[in-house]
Motif scaffolding. Structure first.
Motif, PDB file in Angstrom:
ATOM      1  N   ALA A 130       0.943  -1.152   0.080  1.00 40.69           N
ATOM      2  CA  ALA A 130       0.157  -0.035  -0.076  1.00 40.69           C
ATOM      3  C   ALA A 130       1.049   1.108  -0.030  1.00 40.69           C
ATOM      4  O   ALA A 130       0.394   2.446  -0.160  1.00 40.69           O
ATOM      5  CB  ALA A 130      -0.863   0.073   1.251  1.00 40.69           C
ATOM      6  N   HIS A 131       2.259   1.192   0.269  1.00 42.31           N
ATOM      7  CA  HIS A 131       2.843   2.434   0.553  1.00 42.31           C
ATOM      8  C   HIS A 131       4.451   1.882  -0.114  1.00 42.31           C
ATOM      9  O   HIS A 131       5.369   2.268   0.486  1.00 42.31           O
ATOM     10  CB  HIS A 131       3.153   2.612   2.027  1.00 42.31           C
ATOM     11  CG  HIS A 131       1.879   2.918   2.818  1.00 42.31           C
ATOM     12  ND1 HIS A 131       1.215   4.066   2.608  1.00 42.31           N
ATOM     13  CD2 HIS A 131       1.345   2.163   3.475  1.00 42.31           C
ATOM     14  CE1 HIS A 131       0.157   3.973   3.410  1.00 42.31           C
ATOM     15  NE2 HIS A 131       0.072   2.978   4.151  1.00 42.31           N
ATOM     16  N   PRO A 132       4.319   1.435  -1.526  1.00 44.18           N
ATOM     17  CA  PRO A 132       5.635   1.531  -2.203  1.00 44.18           C
ATOM     18  C   PRO A 132       6.299   2.466  -2.043  1.00 44.18           C
ATOM     19  O   PRO A 132       6.103   3.706  -2.239  1.00 44.18           O
ATOM     20  CB  PRO A 132       5.296   0.921  -3.304  1.00 44.18           C
ATOM     21  CG  PRO A 132       3.819   1.623  -3.681  1.00 44.18           C
ATOM     22  CD  PRO A 132       3.275   1.559  -2.212  1.00 44.18           C
ATOM     23  N   ARG A 133       7.808   2.266  -1.963  1.00 40.81           N
ATOM     24  CA  ARG A 133       8.918   3.503  -2.014  1.00 40.81           C
ATOM     25  C   ARG A 133       8.877   4.402  -0.875  1.00 40.81           C
ATOM     26  O   ARG A 133       9.535   5.498  -0.827  1.00 40.81           O
ATOM     27  CB  ARG A 133       8.753   4.011  -3.494  1.00 40.81           C
ATOM     28  CG  ARG A 133       8.621   3.270  -4.559  1.00 40.81           C
ATOM     29  CD  ARG A 133       9.907   2.220  -4.623  1.00 40.81           C
ATOM     30  NE  ARG A 133       9.509   1.092  -5.747  1.00 40.81           N
ATOM     31  CZ  ARG A 133       9.976  -0.032  -5.859  1.00 40.81           C
ATOM     32  NH1 ARG A 133      11.100  -0.487  -5.155  1.00 40.81           N
ATOM     33  NH2 ARG A 133       9.960  -0.676  -6.840  1.00 40.81           N
ATOM     34  N   GLU A 134       8.061   4.308   0.185  1.00 36.46           N
ATOM     35  CA  GLU A 134       7.683   5.265   1.109  1.00 36.46           C
ATOM     36  C   GLU A 134       8.245   4.436   2.408  1.00 36.46           C
ATOM     37  O   GLU A 134       8.549   5.133   3.285  1.00 36.46           O
ATOM     38  CB  GLU A 134       6.421   5.597   1.249  1.00 36.46           C
ATOM     39  CG  GLU A 134       5.989   6.554   0.131  1.00 36.46           C
ATOM     40  CD  GLU A 134       4.389   6.796   0.344  1.00 36.46           C
ATOM     41  OE1 GLU A 134       4.099   8.073   0.546  1.00 36.46           O
ATOM     42  OE2 GLU A 134       3.533   6.206   0.304  1.00 36.46           O
ATOM     43  N   VAL A 135       8.404   3.366   2.629  1.00 35.35           N
ATOM     44  CA  VAL A 135       8.735   2.528   3.820  1.00 35.35           C
ATOM     45  C   VAL A 135       9.513   1.501   3.586  1.00 35.35           C
ATOM     46  O   VAL A 135       9.872   1.147   2.423  1.00 35.35           O
ATOM     47  CB  VAL A 135       7.223   1.990   4.300  1.00 35.35           C
ATOM     48  CG1 VAL A 135       5.965   2.884   4.417  1.00 35.35           C
ATOM     49  CG2 VAL A 135       6.783   0.633   3.299  1.00 35.35           C
ATOM     50  N   ALA A 136       9.926   0.839   4.539  1.00 37.13           N
ATOM     51  CA  ALA A 136      10.954  -0.215   4.895  1.00 37.13           C
ATOM     52  C   ALA A 136      10.498  -1.281   6.018  1.00 37.13           C
ATOM     53  O   ALA A 136      10.177  -0.597   6.938  1.00 37.13           O
ATOM     54  CB  ALA A 136      12.486   0.131   5.344  1.00 37.13           C
ATOM     55  N   VAL A 137      10.043  -2.411   5.397  1.00 37.89           N
ATOM     56  CA  VAL A 137       9.461  -3.232   6.233  1.00 37.89           C
ATOM     57  C   VAL A 137      10.005  -4.710   6.288  1.00 37.89           C
ATOM     58  O   VAL A 137      10.711  -5.195   5.040  1.00 37.89           O
ATOM     59  CB  VAL A 137       7.709  -3.637   5.704  1.00 37.89           C
ATOM     60  CG1 VAL A 137       7.029  -4.484   6.588  1.00 37.89           C
ATOM     61  CG2 VAL A 137       7.262  -2.406   5.514  1.00 37.89           C
ATOM     62  N   MET A 138      10.357  -5.112   7.423  1.00 41.02           N
ATOM     63  CA  MET A 138      10.793  -6.336   7.732  1.00 41.02           C
ATOM     64  C   MET A 138       9.997  -7.005   8.905  1.00 41.02           C
ATOM     65  O   MET A 138       9.648  -6.371   9.877  1.00 41.02           O
ATOM     66  CB  MET A 138      12.361  -6.031   8.230  1.00 41.02           C
ATOM     67  CG  MET A 138      13.195  -5.789   7.024  1.00 41.02           C
ATOM     68  SD  MET A 138      14.547  -4.823   7.440  1.00 41.02           S
ATOM     69  CE  MET A 138      14.036  -3.393   7.886  1.00 41.02           C
ATOM     70  N   ALA A 139      10.242  -8.362   9.179  1.00 49.27           N
ATOM     71  CA  ALA A 139       9.909  -9.244  10.198  1.00 49.27           C
ATOM     72  C   ALA A 139      11.064  -9.850  11.007  1.00 49.27           C
ATOM     73  O   ALA A 139      11.970 -10.105  10.486  1.00 49.27           O
ATOM     74  CB  ALA A 139       8.788 -10.384   9.518  1.00 49.27           C
ATOM     75  N   THR A 140      10.375 -10.209  12.047  1.00 49.15           N
ATOM     76  CA  THR A 140      11.483 -10.922  13.004  1.00 49.15           C
ATOM     77  C   THR A 140      10.422 -12.176  13.258  1.00 49.15           C
ATOM     78  O   THR A 140       9.209 -12.081  12.873  1.00 49.15           O
ATOM     79  CB  THR A 140      12.136 -10.534  14.191  1.00 49.15           C
ATOM     80  OG1 THR A 140      10.671 -10.142  15.060  1.00 49.15           O
ATOM     81  CG2 THR A 140      13.031  -9.382  14.004  1.00 49.15           C
ATOM     82  N   GLY A 141      11.048 -13.348  13.923  1.00 45.90           N
ATOM     83  CA  GLY A 141      10.082 -14.409  14.427  1.00 45.90           C
ATOM     84  C   GLY A 141      10.250 -15.461  13.127  1.00 45.90           C
ATOM     85  O   GLY A 141      10.900 -15.334  12.057  1.00 45.90           O
ATOM     86  N   LYS A 142       9.005 -16.158  12.759  1.00 45.69           N
ATOM     87  CA  LYS A 142       8.964 -17.433  12.048  1.00 45.69           C
ATOM     88  C   LYS A 142       9.055 -16.958  10.478  1.00 45.69           C
ATOM     89  O   LYS A 142       9.790 -17.483   9.719  1.00 45.69           O
ATOM     90  CB  LYS A 142       7.522 -18.230  12.248  1.00 45.69           C
ATOM     91  CG  LYS A 142       7.607 -19.188  11.376  1.00 45.69           C
ATOM     92  CD  LYS A 142       6.185 -19.758  11.702  1.00 45.69           C
ATOM     93  CE  LYS A 142       6.005 -21.250  10.782  1.00 45.69           C
ATOM     94  NZ  LYS A 142       4.712 -21.705  10.888  1.00 45.69           N
ATOM     95  N   TYR A 143       8.371 -15.643  10.197  1.00 43.18           N
ATOM     96  CA  TYR A 143       8.636 -15.231   8.909  1.00 43.18           C
ATOM     97  C   TYR A 143       9.393 -14.195   8.644  1.00 43.18           C
ATOM     98  O   TYR A 143       9.487 -13.490   7.781  1.00 43.18           O
ATOM     99  CB  TYR A 143       7.086 -14.666   8.536  1.00 43.18           C
ATOM    100  CG  TYR A 143       6.040 -15.989   8.242  1.00 43.18           C
ATOM    101  CD1 TYR A 143       5.948 -16.399   7.147  1.00 43.18           C
ATOM    102  CD2 TYR A 143       5.240 -16.556   9.475  1.00 43.18           C
ATOM    103  CE1 TYR A 143       5.059 -17.614   6.864  1.00 43.18           C
ATOM    104  CE2 TYR A 143       4.484 -17.318   9.326  1.00 43.18           C
ATOM    105  CZ  TYR A 143       4.218 -18.258   8.084  1.00 43.18           C
ATOM    106  OH  TYR A 143       3.552 -19.207   7.852  1.00 43.18           O
ATOM    107  N   GLY A 144      10.383 -13.978   9.365  1.00 42.61           N
ATOM    108  CA  GLY A 144      11.491 -13.007   9.443  1.00 42.61           C
ATOM    109  C   GLY A 144      12.359 -13.222   8.172  1.00 42.61           C
ATOM    110  O   GLY A 144      12.503 -12.155   7.368  1.00 42.61           O
TER     111      GLY A 144
END
Length: 227
Positions: free
Chosen positions: A159-173
């Motif tokens: 929904a916010h391409p080129r405006e955010v940096a998104v990462m996960a930790t945990g099982k799906y990190g």
């Protein structure tokens, strides 16, 4: 030309710093975790990539007071190319945020939740607050242990391409760090010598994964994020 994903190698120990100096091909940024490395100024000046500086709030992985963080970050601003401040710290450290703007540094406003993935409504609110504060990038790191968690982070990114940096930790990190660069995440981070959270990939592991990933061409340019 769309903004490409940039690779950030995290230096959070003296071992990381030594390894960073030995890298044949540097990343786009070295992130200096100043809360873990006070007094690093002379050694960091020899690194051969732009510096992204941060000193985490205690509720998001740090261990220093606001006064200590202000002193450390303020001392490094003249050497830095980018500053990362948590959304929760913008009011307390407003003078640093504004000084970074005056110096024309890249300003990253971050949220780290190592316990859960926030609701979609909460993510939208936090993103709006970061944008209102003038952030160039809103960085989100959240724990994702279910398909629903992962999907919520992915949907927020799309929904916010080129405006955010998104990462996960945990099982799906690990999956998030392989796939999200190709969906528009502006930054992807990797610790240099060892992971601190489940789901993180070290720099070497991330480079190998991105080199194999079908998502690489649409987000991270091969010659930059594979390095």
């Amino acid at each position: 030309m769309p903004e490409r994903c940039r690779l950030v190698a995290v230096i959070a120990s003296l071992d990381d710093l030594a390894a960073a100096r030995r890298l044949r091909k540097p990343p786009d940024f070295f992130e200096l975790r100043l809360d873990r490395l006070p007094g690093l100024a002379p050694a960091a000046s020899s690194l051969n990539a732009p510096l992204l500086i941060t000193a985490r709030h205690p509720r998001e992985g740090g261990n220093l007071s606001s006064a200590q963080r202000r002193k450390l970050l303020g001392g490094f601003l003249p050497r830095a190319s980018a500053l990362d401040l948590e959304l929760r710290s913008l009011k307390t450290l407003r003078s640093l945020w504004e000084e970074a703007r005056a110096r024309k540094l890249l300003r990253v406003c971050s949220v780290h939740d190592f316990d859960r993935t926030p609701s979609s409504h909460s993510l939208t609110q936090k993103f709006a607050q970061a944008r209102a504060a003038g952030a160039d990038i809103f960085k989100l790191v959240a724990r994702a242990d279910s398909v629903n968690d992962f999907s919520r982070l992915r949907d927020f990114l799309v929904a916010h391409p080129r405006e955010v940096a998104v990462m996960a930790t945990g099982k799906y990190g690990a999956r998030s760090r392989r796939e999200f660069p190709g969906l528009g995440s502006r930054l992807v981070y990797a610790p240099i010598t060892r992971a601190f959270h489940r789901g993180q990939l070290t720099l070497a592991q991330l480079r190998r994964s991105l080199a194999r990933s079908a998502y690489l061409g649409s987000g991270c340019e091969r010659m930059n994020c594979q390095r």
